[in-house]
Structure formats: structure tokens, C-alpha cells
Design a protein around this motif. Structure first.
Motif, PDB file in Angstrom:
ATOM      1  N   ALA A 108      31.647  34.924  51.902  1.00 45.65           N
ATOM      2  CA  ALA A 108      32.163  36.114  51.240  1.00 45.65           C
ATOM      3  C   ALA A 108      31.737  36.110  49.778  1.00 45.65           C
ATOM      4  CB  ALA A 108      33.687  36.162  51.339  1.00 45.65           C
ATOM      5  N   VAL A 109      31.811  37.297  49.154  1.00 43.94           N
ATOM      6  CA  VAL A 109      31.455  37.461  47.747  1.00 43.94           C
ATOM      7  C   VAL A 109      32.562  38.218  47.033  1.00 43.94           C
ATOM      8  CG1 VAL A 109      29.816  38.464  46.099  1.00 43.94           C
ATOM      9  CG2 VAL A 109      28.977  37.492  48.259  1.00 43.94           C
ATOM     10  N   HIS A 110      33.033  37.677  45.913  1.00 45.52           N
ATOM     11  CA  HIS A 110      33.869  38.429  44.989  1.00 45.52           C
ATOM     12  C   HIS A 110      32.931  39.130  44.014  1.00 45.52           C
ATOM     13  CE1 HIS A 110      37.722  35.779  45.505  1.00 45.52           C
ATOM     14  NE2 HIS A 110      37.598  36.697  46.447  1.00 45.52           N
ATOM     15  N   LEU A 111      32.908  40.453  44.065  1.00 47.14           N
ATOM     16  CA  LEU A 111      31.956  41.230  43.269  1.00 47.14           C
ATOM     17  C   LEU A 111      32.654  41.723  42.006  1.00 47.14           C
ATOM     18  CD1 LEU A 111      28.974  42.140  43.583  1.00 47.14           C
ATOM     19  CD2 LEU A 111      29.864  44.364  44.266  1.00 47.14           C
ATOM     20  N   ASN A 112      32.348  41.067  40.897  1.00 51.12           N
ATOM     21  CA  ASN A 112      32.970  41.384  39.618  1.00 51.12           C
ATOM     22  C   ASN A 112      31.930  41.348  38.510  1.00 51.12           C
ATOM     23  OD1 ASN A 112      35.757  41.240  40.670  1.00 51.12           O
ATOM     24  ND2 ASN A 112      35.312  39.059  40.895  1.00 51.12           N
ATOM     25  N   ASP A 113      32.034  42.274  37.567  1.00 50.86           N
ATOM     26  CA  ASP A 113      31.282  42.160  36.329  1.00 50.86           C
ATOM     27  C   ASP A 113      32.039  41.187  35.427  1.00 50.86           C
ATOM     28  OD1 ASP A 113      29.302  42.683  34.370  1.00 50.86           O
ATOM     29  OD2 ASP A 113      29.206  44.792  34.963  1.00 50.86           O
ATOM     30  N   SER A 114      31.427  40.804  34.300  1.00 46.64           N
ATOM     31  CA  SER A 114      32.050  39.828  33.415  1.00 46.64           C
ATOM     32  C   SER A 114      32.168  40.362  31.996  1.00 46.64           C
ATOM     33  CB  SER A 114      31.225  38.535  33.388  1.00 46.64           C
ATOM     34  OG  SER A 114      31.752  37.626  32.429  1.00 46.64           O
ATOM     35  N   LYS A 115      33.302  40.103  31.363  1.00 49.97           N
ATOM     36  CA  LYS A 115      33.492  40.512  29.979  1.00 49.97           C
ATOM     37  C   LYS A 115      32.790  39.582  28.995  1.00 49.97           C
ATOM     38  CE  LYS A 115      37.855  42.975  30.632  1.00 49.97           C
ATOM     39  NZ  LYS A 115      39.268  43.114  30.217  1.00 49.97           N
ATOM     40  N   ASN A 116      32.214  38.505  29.506  1.00 49.95           N
ATOM     41  CA  ASN A 116      31.592  37.515  28.624  1.00 49.95           C
ATOM     42  C   ASN A 116      30.151  37.253  29.029  1.00 49.95           C
ATOM     43  OD1 ASN A 116      33.912  36.466  26.839  1.00 49.95           O
ATOM     44  ND2 ASN A 116      34.786  36.425  28.899  1.00 49.95           N
ATOM     45  N   PRO A 117      29.334  36.771  28.106  1.00 45.78           N
ATOM     46  CA  PRO A 117      27.917  36.515  28.410  1.00 45.78           C
ATOM     47  C   PRO A 117      27.752  35.332  29.353  1.00 45.78           C
ATOM     48  CG  PRO A 117      28.444  35.751  26.201  1.00 45.78           C
ATOM     49  CD  PRO A 117      29.645  36.506  26.682  1.00 45.78           C
ATOM     50  N   PRO A 118      26.595  35.244  30.007  1.00 43.38           N
ATOM     51  CA  PRO A 118      26.342  34.112  30.909  1.00 43.38           C
ATOM     52  C   PRO A 118      26.534  32.776  30.203  1.00 43.38           C
ATOM     53  CG  PRO A 118      24.657  35.794  31.175  1.00 43.38           C
ATOM     54  CD  PRO A 118      25.484  36.209  30.000  1.00 43.38           C
ATOM     55  N   GLY A 119      27.107  31.821  30.929  1.00 44.09           N
ATOM     56  CA  GLY A 119      27.303  30.485  30.384  1.00 44.09           C
ATOM     57  C   GLY A 119      28.509  30.331  29.486  1.00 44.09           C
ATOM     58  N   SER A 120      29.323  31.359  29.357  1.00 48.46           N
ATOM     59  CA  SER A 120      30.460  31.317  28.425  1.00 48.46           C
ATOM     60  C   SER A 120      31.634  30.480  28.930  1.00 48.46           C
ATOM     61  CB  SER A 120      30.948  32.735  28.142  1.00 48.46           C
ATOM     62  OG  SER A 120      31.395  33.351  29.335  1.00 48.46           O
TER      63      SER A 120
END
Length: 277
Positions: free
Chosen positions: A209-221
Motif C-alpha cells: 500500500a501507499v500513503h499518498l501525501n505531499d510534504s510541508k518540508n524539503p527532502p531530507g528534512s
């Protein structure tokens, strides 16, 4: 066809969640097994569970996802906390037998200073104590962002847990797009590379399964703060590539974005449109 849904409240019962999912244009959904910040669970109505099971079959839903409470920590520093987590999860799995063939997702836990190795050992031991050969539910380890002392922020840590679980056929992984991006995996520019790495370390057959979410923070944060689809650092273009990817598109996708129901309906419709390209 894209199998997509969102997180729904279970307060009105199982069948009500199924009907609500259909109204939103969904063909899967996620729900908490009990209070996400506590331990109490509502009395289970077998007839209500049977009604949901019939609805899922009639409308050809993908597997739905029950989510364990956030308070559970299989690798807590105190034995009473580990015991509480084991007992609660075992009770959840007994209740899930009224909805056979679904998924049960949980956050692996935080080692709270004991070290990752100790955390992995406790998590695997906890799973070995509660999984049974007879159960019809697949238990999913969720990919984490790696904040604090979280276990599961790398694919290697999840693989270590899976390798130590005796009933490995009862286990799988849920990939959270916000978490893996915040954890440093470049799903924005190199999705194929990340999935190749997942396959090498864990095996794509374990991805359920996949939880599909955008992120409020940059990659690696390593922050773990979800954003609405297209409003965050991952962005709509990258998330569209995820729902269209041939290695993922048959999986159930579940939105955990900061939305009310109308917002979920809009995101579900948008992602179905993007997946059709």
C-alpha cells in the motif's frame, strides 16, 4: 485503474465508512482501529462488519487499511509500554478477523535512546508474539521519516525487522510518500531509482500500500509534516508520476492529507484524472 481513498472516521461504524468512501469516489480507505491517541476501542458489531465486507466485494474495493494508534511503541524503553503495544495490536488483529483479507498498518516505533539495534529486536519480538498462522490480515510496517529515534527511516531497517519475523508471509510494507521524501529518498527526481533500491533491499512484492501525501518540508528534512496534494515540496508532477508508475498503480493509495471530506473528494478526482494519462 487507480485504487485510491482517504482516511475516514470510524465513529459511525464500518458500513457507514464504506458508503462514505463511495460518495467521495474512493475504492479503498483507511481508519483508526481505536482512539489514535488512546487505547479504547468501540464494541465491534459483527453484522456491521459483514455489511462492510459485502459492500467492499460488491464495489470491488482494493484492500482497506486499519491504522494502529500512534501511542503504540513496540520498542519502548519500558516493558509496560511494550506490553501495552503488544496487547493492543493483538486485540486489533483479533477484531480484524471480522474483515478478513485487509491490511493493518503501524508505525514501527521509537527506540528512545536504546539504539536502533535494540529497537529492531524489540519490534520483531513483539510481532513474533502476536502474529498467528491463522490470521487473515497482512500487517504493514510503515516507512518513516527518521525523526528523533524513529525506527524504519531506512529501507534497511525495515528489512532487518522483516528478516526476524517468523511468520514473514503475514507481513508487508506501506510506503508513505511524505515520510520517504523527508527521510532523504529522492522520489521527486529519481522515483525509478528509489523503487529499484526498495526492490533490492526489501523486495517490491512486499510493498502492499501507499500513503499518498505531499510534504510541508524539503527532502531530507526528517520532519514528517503532511501537505495537501500539490501544495508541498514534493509537488503535483512528482505525485502524478507515482500514481502512474507501473510498479505501484495496482496498489491501494490512501490520502492522509490535512483535509476535510470535500478536499479529499477533490484530491481523489484530481489523482484519478492524472492517473489516466
Amino acid at each position: 485503474m487507480l485504487h485510491i481513498g482517504c482516511h475516514l472516521s470510524s465513529s459511525k461504524g464500518f458500513a457507514a465508512m464504506g458508503r462514505q468512501a463511495l460518495e467521495l469516489g474512493a475504492d479503498t480507505f483507511q481508519f483508526f482501529t481505536r482512539n489514535p491517541r488512546g487505547s479504547r476501542a468501540k464494541d465491534l458489531d459483527p453484522a456491521d462488519a459483514a455489511a462492510l465486507q459485502a459492500l467492499l466485494a460488491e464495489h470491488r474495493f482494493a484492500p482497506i487499511i486499519a491504522h494502529a494508534p500512534y501511542t503504540l511503541n513496540l520498542c519502548g524503553a519500558e516493558e509496560k509500554n511494550r506490553t501495552f503495544a503488544r496487547e493492543t495490536m493483538a486485540d486489533d488483529l483479533r477484531r480484524m478477523e471480522f474483515l478478513p483479507g485487509q491490511y493493518y498498518n503501524f508505525h514501527p516505533g521509537s527506540h528512545v535512546g536504546q539504539g536502533t539495534e535494540a529497537g529492531i529486536t524489540y519490534i520483531a519480538a513483539g510481532l513474533n508474539a502476536i502474529l498467528t498462522p491463522e490470521q487473515h490480515t497482512t500487517v504493514l510496517l510503515e516507512t518513516m521519516a527518521g525523526k528523533g529515534s524513529e525506527v524504519g527511516g531506512t529501507f534497511e531497517e525495515l528489512r532487518e525487522i522483516l528478516d526476524r519475523v517468523l511468520l514473514g508471509e503475514k507481513m508487508g510494507v506501506c510506503l508513505d510518500t511524505c515520510h520517504v521524501s523527508d527521510g532523504g529518498y529522492d522520489i521527486i527526481r529519481n522515483l525509478d531509482g528509489v523503487l529499484t533500491e526498495f526492490d533490492r533491499v526489501i523486495g517490491l512484492q512486499r510493498l502492499k500500500a501507499v500513503h499518498l501525501n505531499d510534504s510541508k518540508n524539503p527532502p531530507g528534512s526528517r520532519k514528517d509534516r503532511h501537505a495537501c496534494i500539490g501544495d508541498g515540496a514534493i509537488g503535483l508532477e512528482a505525485l502524478a508520476r507515482i500514481v502512474r508508475h507501473p510498479a505501484l498503480r495496482e496498489l491501494p493509495f490512501c490520502l492522509e492529507t490535512p483535509n476535510e471530506l470535500p478536499g479529499y473528494a477533490r484530491e481523489i478526482a484530481l489523482l484519478r484524472e492524472l492517473a489516466a494519462f
